[in-house]
Design a protein around this motif. Structure first.
Motif, short mmCIF file in Angstrom:
data_model
loop_
_atom_site.label_atom_id
_atom_site.label_comp_id
_atom_site.label_asym_id
_atom_site.label_seq_id
_atom_site.Cartn_x
_atom_site.Cartn_y
_atom_site.Cartn_z
N ALA A 85 0.80 -1.23 0.00
CA ALA A 85 0.00 0.00 0.00
C ALA A 85 0.83 1.28 0.00
CB ALA A 85 -0.93 -0.02 1.21
N PRO A 86 0.51 2.22 -0.89
CA PRO A 86 1.23 3.49 -0.97
C PRO A 86 0.42 4.66 -0.40
CG PRO A 86 0.08 3.16 -3.01
CD PRO A 86 -0.33 2.02 -2.08
N ASP A 87 1.07 5.80 -0.34
CA ASP A 87 0.40 7.08 -0.13
C ASP A 87 1.13 8.12 -0.97
OD1 ASP A 87 -1.35 9.01 0.76
OD2 ASP A 87 -0.54 9.14 2.79
N CYS A 88 0.52 9.29 -1.11
CA CYS A 88 1.13 10.37 -1.87
C CYS A 88 0.95 11.67 -1.08
CB CYS A 88 0.49 10.48 -3.25
SG CYS A 88 1.36 11.58 -4.39
N ALA A 89 1.95 12.54 -1.14
CA ALA A 89 1.88 13.84 -0.48
C ALA A 89 2.43 14.90 -1.42
CB ALA A 89 2.69 13.82 0.83
N TYR A 90 1.95 16.13 -1.23
CA TYR A 90 2.38 17.24 -2.08
C TYR A 90 3.06 18.30 -1.24
CZ TYR A 90 2.20 21.38 -5.05
OH TYR A 90 2.53 22.49 -5.76
N LYS A 91 4.20 18.79 -1.73
CA LYS A 91 4.89 19.89 -1.06
C LYS A 91 5.82 20.59 -2.03
CE LYS A 91 7.56 21.07 3.07
NZ LYS A 91 8.24 20.57 4.29
N ASP A 92 5.71 21.92 -2.09
CA ASP A 92 6.63 22.77 -2.85
C ASP A 92 6.79 22.32 -4.30
OD1 ASP A 92 7.05 24.20 -0.50
OD2 ASP A 92 8.81 23.02 0.07
N GLY A 93 5.67 22.01 -4.95
CA GLY A 93 5.69 21.70 -6.37
C GLY A 93 5.99 20.26 -6.72
N TRP A 94 6.19 19.40 -5.70
CA TRP A 94 6.51 18.00 -5.95
C TRP A 94 5.48 17.09 -5.28
CZ3 TRP A 94 10.29 16.14 -9.11
CH2 TRP A 94 11.26 17.06 -9.54
N TYR A 95 5.17 16.01 -5.97
CA TYR A 95 4.34 14.95 -5.41
C TYR A 95 5.26 13.81 -5.00
CZ TYR A 95 0.52 17.54 -7.53
OH TYR A 95 -0.36 18.53 -7.87
N TYR A 96 5.13 13.40 -3.73
CA TYR A 96 6.00 12.36 -3.18
C TYR A 96 5.19 11.09 -2.97
CZ TYR A 96 9.33 16.13 -2.34
OH TYR A 96 10.21 17.18 -2.49
N LEU A 97 5.62 10.02 -3.60
CA LEU A 97 4.96 8.72 -3.50
C LEU A 97 5.70 7.88 -2.46
CD1 LEU A 97 2.82 6.74 -4.82
CD2 LEU A 97 4.74 5.89 -6.17
N TYR A 98 4.98 7.49 -1.41
CA TYR A 98 5.56 6.66 -0.35
C TYR A 98 5.06 5.24 -0.53
CZ TYR A 98 6.83 11.15 1.52
OH TYR A 98 7.37 12.41 1.65
N TYR A 99 5.97 4.29 -0.60
CA TYR A 99 5.61 2.92 -0.93
C TYR A 99 6.33 1.96 0.01
CZ TYR A 99 10.13 2.92 -3.38
OH TYR A 99 11.46 3.01 -3.69
N CYS A 100 5.97 0.69 -0.05
CA CYS A 100 6.61 -0.30 0.81
C CYS A 100 6.62 -1.64 0.10
CB CYS A 100 5.90 -0.41 2.16
SG CYS A 100 4.18 -0.93 2.06
N VAL A 101 7.48 -2.53 0.61
CA VAL A 101 7.61 -3.88 0.07
C VAL A 101 7.33 -4.87 1.19
CG1 VAL A 101 9.14 -3.22 -1.81
CG2 VAL A 101 10.12 -3.79 0.42
N PRO A 102 7.09 -6.15 0.86
CA PRO A 102 6.61 -7.11 1.86
C PRO A 102 7.50 -7.28 3.08
CG PRO A 102 6.22 -7.97 -0.34
CD PRO A 102 7.01 -6.73 -0.52
N ASP A 103 8.81 -7.05 2.98
CA ASP A 103 9.66 -7.24 4.15
C ASP A 103 9.62 -6.06 5.12
OD1 ASP A 103 11.24 -5.30 2.96
OD2 ASP A 103 12.88 -6.66 2.44
N GLY A 104 8.80 -5.04 4.81
CA GLY A 104 8.62 -3.92 5.72
C GLY A 104 9.41 -2.68 5.37
N ARG A 105 10.35 -2.76 4.43
CA ARG A 105 11.09 -1.57 4.04
C ARG A 105 10.19 -0.60 3.27
NH1 ARG A 105 15.93 -3.84 0.71
NH2 ARG A 105 14.30 -5.31 0.08
N CYS A 106 10.41 0.67 3.50
CA CYS A 106 9.62 1.70 2.84
C CYS A 106 10.53 2.63 2.04
CB CYS A 106 8.85 2.52 3.86
SG CYS A 106 7.64 1.59 4.81
N GLY A 107 9.99 3.14 0.95
CA GLY A 107 10.75 4.02 0.09
C GLY A 107 9.92 5.20 -0.36
N VAL A 108 10.57 6.11 -1.10
CA VAL A 108 9.89 7.28 -1.61
C VAL A 108 10.35 7.56 -3.04
CG1 VAL A 108 11.61 8.84 -0.59
CG2 VAL A 108 9.35 9.72 -1.16
N ALA A 109 9.41 8.01 -3.86
CA ALA A 109 9.69 8.45 -5.23
C ALA A 109 9.00 9.79 -5.42
CB ALA A 109 9.18 7.42 -6.23
#
Length: 417
Positions: A85-109
């Motif tokens: 499951a992901p989420d998305c946030a907006y700040k200062d002209g950028w949309y940040y996609l927060y994501y995760c993988v099954p082992d619990g690590r989370c990342g951002v794009a």
């Protein structure tokens, strides 16, 4: 019969789109955007390795903006099995996609478009636990929430939106105090912080409910308040729920998912309007077929897979012999399917397209009261069956009940005339 879906309904996306775990965001451009996982129909695995973004300007007609991100876009997680499951946030002209993988690590794009494509930035150090959610407060301070099974955590994000302040990591929710399971989602409403999550209070600790807790501050303490919606009854083996709340055109909605295929995967996104009492508490919503729209005119021919509640052995699943992508399948003696709500204007006939291996008696109930019945002869192909009933008017809950010895039946569509 030719089905017609030119009306609001649940699930909200086409029958072959399995998008669970949805975070909804209205970014102020007149559209609402959905960020969710991407299940594969009939596949016995949570999620896939890609995301898509969907948007709408009316909550009825949805645009698929195509693949927005994939595991192949990462340098550190491409060997994982899926994107959760992901989420998305907006700040200062950028949309940040927060994501995760099954082992619990989370990342951002990140991307300069709400629909992507998103370019990977990398993992978020110090965040371990699925289903990240992000809140950007009124003062532009951002917070990230994550966790599963026994605890939910949160922390402040630094201004770059990709690092946490480790000194602010806080235990937010627990299974003991909140029945927290997973699926964090946080929104600020009228100065209060509402934390939505998969809740195990009901059904033998199944996390089929979306519960919520409220705080005066983004990092708690959060007080448990109750359930917003429960998807129990959408499928014989339904296991979890995950969703979010969003306000669009002055109306608040809860987004959630329903399982299909007699399994815990192949999940559809659904939506219901929600309402607050004078104290800011959210009144529990009911699963419906009509969703955000008015009751559906009963004269519409529509797929039987729009059932919002099932009992017994029946499940929603694919059938290559049907012109619908999904049908009510493997119906056994005593099973029921319910549709909320249909609008009647004097109709006196029910027509079902169905097949069965044996004689099947079909009973019709309106608002829980018996109204009529018919018998369907055995048929290996979908055949139209008619039932005559007293003239009906008004908004009604429709329930079909099926009976037959050693019965296995399927229904692909129906209409009233």
């Amino acid at each position: 019969m030719k089905t017609n879906l030119n009306f609001a309904h649940n699930p909200i996306l086409p029958a072959d789109c399995f998008i669970p775990d949805v975070e909804a965001h209205a970014w102020g451009d007149g559209r609402i955007y959905l960020y969710g996982s991407f299940d594969i129909q009939g596949r016995e695995q949570y999620c896939s390795d890609v995301y898509h973004v969907y948007s709408s300007d009316d909550m009825v007609n949805w645009t698929d903006h195509g693949q927005s991100f994939s595991l192949a876009d990462t340098a550190w997680a491409r060997d994982c099995a899926a994107l959760y499951a992901p989420d998305c946030a907006y700040k200062d002209g950028w949309y940040y996609l927060y994501y995760c993988v099954p082992d619990g690590r989370c990342g951002v794009a990140k991307s300069q478009s709400p629909t992507g494509p998103f370019e990977d930035v990398g993992p978020i150090e110090g965040v371990w636990g699925i289903d990240p959610a992000v809140l950007v407060d009124d003062d532009s301070q951002a917070y990230i929430y994550w966790g599963q099974l026994t605890w939910g955590k949160a922390a402040k994000l630094k201004d770059n939106m990709v690092e946490i302040d480790p000194d602010t990591v806080t235990d937010m929710l627990t299974i003991e105090e909140h029945e927290f399971h997973e699926g964090s989602s946080v929104k600020k409403i009228n100065g209060k912080y509402y934390f939505l999550f998969a809740d195990t209070h009901r059904h033998g600790n199944r996390p089929t409910s979306l519960g919520y807790a409220v705080s005066d501050t983004p990092l708690g303490k959060y007080e448990y308040k109750g359930v917003i919606i429960d998807n129990f009854g959408c499928d014989p083996k339904v296991w979890n729920n995950h969703g979010s709340m969003e306000c669009f055109k002055d109306q608040w909605y809860v987004f959630y998912h329903r399982s299909t295929h007699n399994g815990v995967m192949s999940r559809h996104v659904c939506v219901e309007p929600i309402y607050f009492d004078v104290d800011g508490n959210i009144m529990e919503a009911q699963q419906t077929t009509s969703g955000v729209g008015d009751p559906i005119p009963a004269k519409n021919a529509f797929p039987a897979n729009l059932a919002c509640a099932l009992t017994g052995h029946v499940r929603i699943m694919g059938d290559e012999a049907s012109k619908e992508n999904l049908v009510l399948a493997q119906i056994c003696d005593g099973d029921t399917a319910t549709y909320r709500y249909l609008l009647f204007n004097g109709e006196t006939t029910l027509r079902l397209s169905m097949k069965s291996n044996a004689e099947c008696r079909v009973e019709l109930y309106l608002d829980g009261m018996y109204r009529a019945e018919t018998k369907a002869a055995p048929s290996e192909t979908y055949t139209e069956v008619e039932m005559t009933l007293p003239a009906v008017s008004g908004d009604r809950e429709v329930t079909l009940k099926f009976y037959g010895d050693d019965l296995e039946a399927a229904v692909e569509s129906f209409t009233f005339a």
